[in-house]
Write a protein that holds these residues in place. Structure first.
Motif, mmCIF file in Angstrom:
data_model
loop_
_atom_site.group_PDB
_atom_site.id
_atom_site.type_symbol
_atom_site.label_atom_id
_atom_site.label_comp_id
_atom_site.label_asym_id
_atom_site.label_seq_id
_atom_site.Cartn_x
_atom_site.Cartn_y
_atom_site.Cartn_z
ATOM 1 N N CYS B 14 0.829 -1.200 0.000
ATOM 2 C CA CYS B 14 0.000 0.000 0.000
ATOM 3 C C CYS B 14 0.865 1.253 0.000
ATOM 4 C CB CYS B 14 -0.889 0.063 1.235
ATOM 5 S SG CYS B 14 -2.056 -1.286 1.342
ATOM 6 N N ASP B 60 -8.234 -7.111 -2.236
ATOM 7 C CA ASP B 60 -8.701 -5.875 -1.600
ATOM 8 C C ASP B 60 -8.755 -6.003 -0.080
ATOM 9 O OD1 ASP B 60 -9.030 -5.193 -4.226
ATOM 10 O OD2 ASP B 60 -11.178 -4.789 -4.096
ATOM 11 N N GLU B 61 -9.240 -7.154 0.363
ATOM 12 C CA GLU B 61 -9.287 -7.411 1.815
ATOM 13 C C GLU B 61 -7.890 -7.406 2.399
ATOM 14 O OE1 GLU B 61 -11.171 -11.127 2.933
ATOM 15 O OE2 GLU B 61 -12.588 -10.891 1.267
ATOM 16 N N GLU B 79 -7.236 1.932 -3.550
ATOM 17 C CA GLU B 79 -7.442 1.750 -4.978
ATOM 18 C C GLU B 79 -6.287 0.923 -5.550
ATOM 19 O OE1 GLU B 79 -10.120 3.541 -6.469
ATOM 20 O OE2 GLU B 79 -9.668 2.974 -8.529
ATOM 21 N N GLN B 80 -6.630 -0.206 -6.127
ATOM 22 C CA GLN B 80 -5.590 -1.019 -6.763
ATOM 23 C C GLN B 80 -5.114 -0.317 -8.024
ATOM 24 O OE1 GLN B 80 -6.517 -5.260 -7.836
ATOM 25 N NE2 GLN B 80 -5.233 -4.781 -9.588
ATOM 26 N N TYR B 115 -1.596 -1.031 -4.115
ATOM 27 C CA TYR B 115 -2.739 -0.147 -3.902
ATOM 28 C C TYR B 115 -2.207 1.206 -3.481
ATOM 29 C CZ TYR B 115 -5.799 -4.225 -3.847
ATOM 30 O OH TYR B 115 -6.489 -5.356 -4.203
ATOM 31 N N SER B 117 -3.599 4.600 -1.223
ATOM 32 C CA SER B 117 -4.562 4.772 -0.165
ATOM 33 C C SER B 117 -4.480 6.228 0.279
ATOM 34 C CB SER B 117 -4.149 3.794 0.922
ATOM 35 O OG SER B 117 -4.757 4.100 2.113
#
Lengths: 246, 246
Positions: B14, B60-61, B79-80, B115, B117
Motif C-alpha cells: 500500500c 482488496d481485503e 485503490e488497486q 494499492y 490509499s
DNA sequence: ATTTTAAGTGTACAGAATACACTTAATTCT
DNA sequence: AGAATTAAGTGTATTCTGTACACTTAAAAT
C-alpha cells in the motif's frame, strides 16, 4: 528457481480489442467440453486469451507471449489494467469441470493479471494456432467463462480512461485512415455520437494528425482524405492532447 | 483449501498518501537489520506497508488488513493500481539478507499487487502497532526496499490520473477544509501552482463543495470560510466533474 | 443523365480558461 | 492602543473552446 515451468498460481488474461469500422470487438476463444458418453456439450462458451505465467517470466512478457501463441501477432499494444484475485473466481460448476478436463486442480488459487490490447484489425492477418477464435462486439452479451465478463467491462472502462488523455486510438485503426473512421471509433468506444463539424474542428487543432496526399479509393461516394498519426509530432507537442488544468 | 495460511507467492503493498497542508506524504515502515556480531546496521532503509495475502482472502481485503495491522485505521480509501511481477524484483543483496533474516526464502517468487490509499492526516490518529512508521514527502528521495521506489512513482501517477476525473482529493483533507487548503492539495499533487481567483472561479461551479456556516479559528490573519464535500450532491450532479468530450 | 452515398465545410452564441491587483479581518508585535 | 503581518477574499476583460445547426460536392451505381 526452476526454468520454464508454468506457475500454477499466476496467470494473465488479455482483453484484445479490435475495430472493423463498425463495432468495437473483443477477441474470444471458444471453449467446449463434450460429455464422453453422450457427446452432449457440457461446456460451450468463450474465454479471454489467457494462460499461466512461466516461473522466470515477467507478467508483461507473459501477456505478449499468450497473444503471440494465439494469434501469431507481435509488438502489439498491451496495457495492464487490473489484477483479479478473488479466491472464488474459479468456482462455478462449469469452470470446475473444465479445469479438471484439462488436468488442472480447481482447488488451486489462481490470481490473474489482466491486460487490454489494441489491434489493427484491418492491417493485420490473424493465424489461428489451434484454438478457434471469434471477434465479438463488446456491447453484445455472450456467455463467458470464469470472471471474464467483469474483466472485459473493467477493460473497457480502463480503455476509456486511457484514451481520454493518450493518443492510443490509432492502434485500432490502419496506419492510413479517414476522419470519419476516427470519429466512428471514438463513438463506439464511448457509446455516443458526435457532430461531424465539431469533431473535425476539435481534431484540426492536433498537429500530429497529418493529412496525406492520398484519397480513399473504390467507395461509392466522394472519397475521403486519408490521414496518419505522427508519433514524432505528438512527442514534440505533447501538451496539446487533452491537457488538464484544475 | 487450507484456511488462513499466508500465501508465499502473493503479496499486497500500500502506498499510503497523507497531506499535512504542506506536502503530500507517503507512509513508510522502517526496516533495519543489524549484524549479530558487530551490531552494525546491515540494512537500514524503508519499505511500503505490505504483507503476504491469506490463502482464502481477496486482494482488496488483504490491502485493508495490512493497513489496519499497521495503523489501526479502517474504512480507508484504497485503490488497486498495478501488479508488479518481475521475477528479479527481490534479488538485490540487501533484500535477500532481509528476507532470510525474517525466515523467508528469497528464491521464492512474489508477485505483489499495489494499492494506493488516501488518509485524512489531520482528522486521524495513527497508533503504531509494532513497526516504526514515518511520513515522508513524496518528492524527496529516500532509500527504499525492493522495487518500492518505482511502485511509489506509479502510485503518484495513478493518483493524478484518478483525481482528474473523480472527487477523491477530499479523502486527503479533514471533513471541514478551506479553499486554500484544497488548492494547495492540488498544487502538491500535480507539482504546479494555480491562480487563486481562477481556481476559485472553477470550483465555484461545483455544487457539491458546500460552504459551512463556520470559519477557521486561531489563525493570525483573516479567517477562512470552511467547506465540506457533499457526496450526496456529487452523486446527483455527476456530469459536472471534469466531463470528457472528444 | 439521375440517383445514392458519405465527405466536406462556416457561423453565431455560450461557457470556460487565463491574466492580473487591491481590500479585509484576524493575530502579533511594540 | 496603534502598527505590522499574514493570508482571505473578490472582478473584469480577453481569448479560447464547446455546441448547435444545413447545404454542397465527388465518386460509384443504376
Amino acid at each position: 528457481m526452476q526454468q520454464h515451468i508454468l506457475s500454477p498460481n499466476f496467470s494473465v488474461d488479455c482483453v484484445v480489442f479490435g475495430f472493423d469500422f463498425e463495432n468495437l470487438k473483443v477477441l474470444l476463444v471458444e471453449r467446449t467440453l463434450d460429455d464422453k458418453e453422450t457427446g452432449k456439450a457440457l461446456v460451450k462458451d468463450h474465454t479471454l486469451a489467457g494462460n499461466h505465467v512461466f516461473n522466470d517470466e515477467d507478467l508483461d512478457e507473459a501477456a505478449a507471449r499468450v497473444l503471440y501463441d494465439l494469434t501469431g501477432l507481435e509488438n502489439i499494444y498491451l496495457e495492464q489494467f487490473h489484477t483479479f484475485g478473488n479466491p472464488d473466481r474459479l468456482t462455478k460448476e462449469k469452470d470446475i469441470m473444465w479445469l479438471e478436463s484439462i488436468g488442472l486442480n480447481p482447488e488451486n488459487r489462481v490470481v490473474t493479471t489482466a491486460y487490454y490490447s489494441l489491434i489493427r484489425l484491418n492491417d493485420v492477418k490473424i493465424e489461428e494456432k489451434g484454438r478457434r477464435l471469434v471477434w465479438h462486439p463488446v456491447d453484445k452479451p455472450i456467455d463467458l467463462a470464469f470472471d471474464h465478463k467483469i474483466i472485459i467491462s473493467l477493460a473497457l472502462e480502463a480503455l476509456r480512461t486511457k484514451i481520454r488523455t493518450n493518443p492510443i486510438g490509432f492502434e485500432l485503426l490502419p496506419t492510413k485512415f479517414t476522419l470519419s473512421q476516427l470519429q466512428k471509433l471514438y463513438e463506439e468506444i464511448f457509446g455516443v455520437t458526435y457532430d461531424k463539424r465539431n469533431f473535425r474542428k476539435k481534431i484540426s487543432r492536433m498537429d500530429y494528425l497529418v493529412p496525406l496526399n492520398e484519397k480513399q479509393k473504390g467507395v461509392a461516394h466522394k472519397p475521403a482524405q486519408l490521414f496518419m498519426f505522427s508519433k514524432d509530432v505528438y512527442e514534440k507537442t505533447k501538451k496539446d492532447f487533452f491537457d488538464f488544468t484544475v
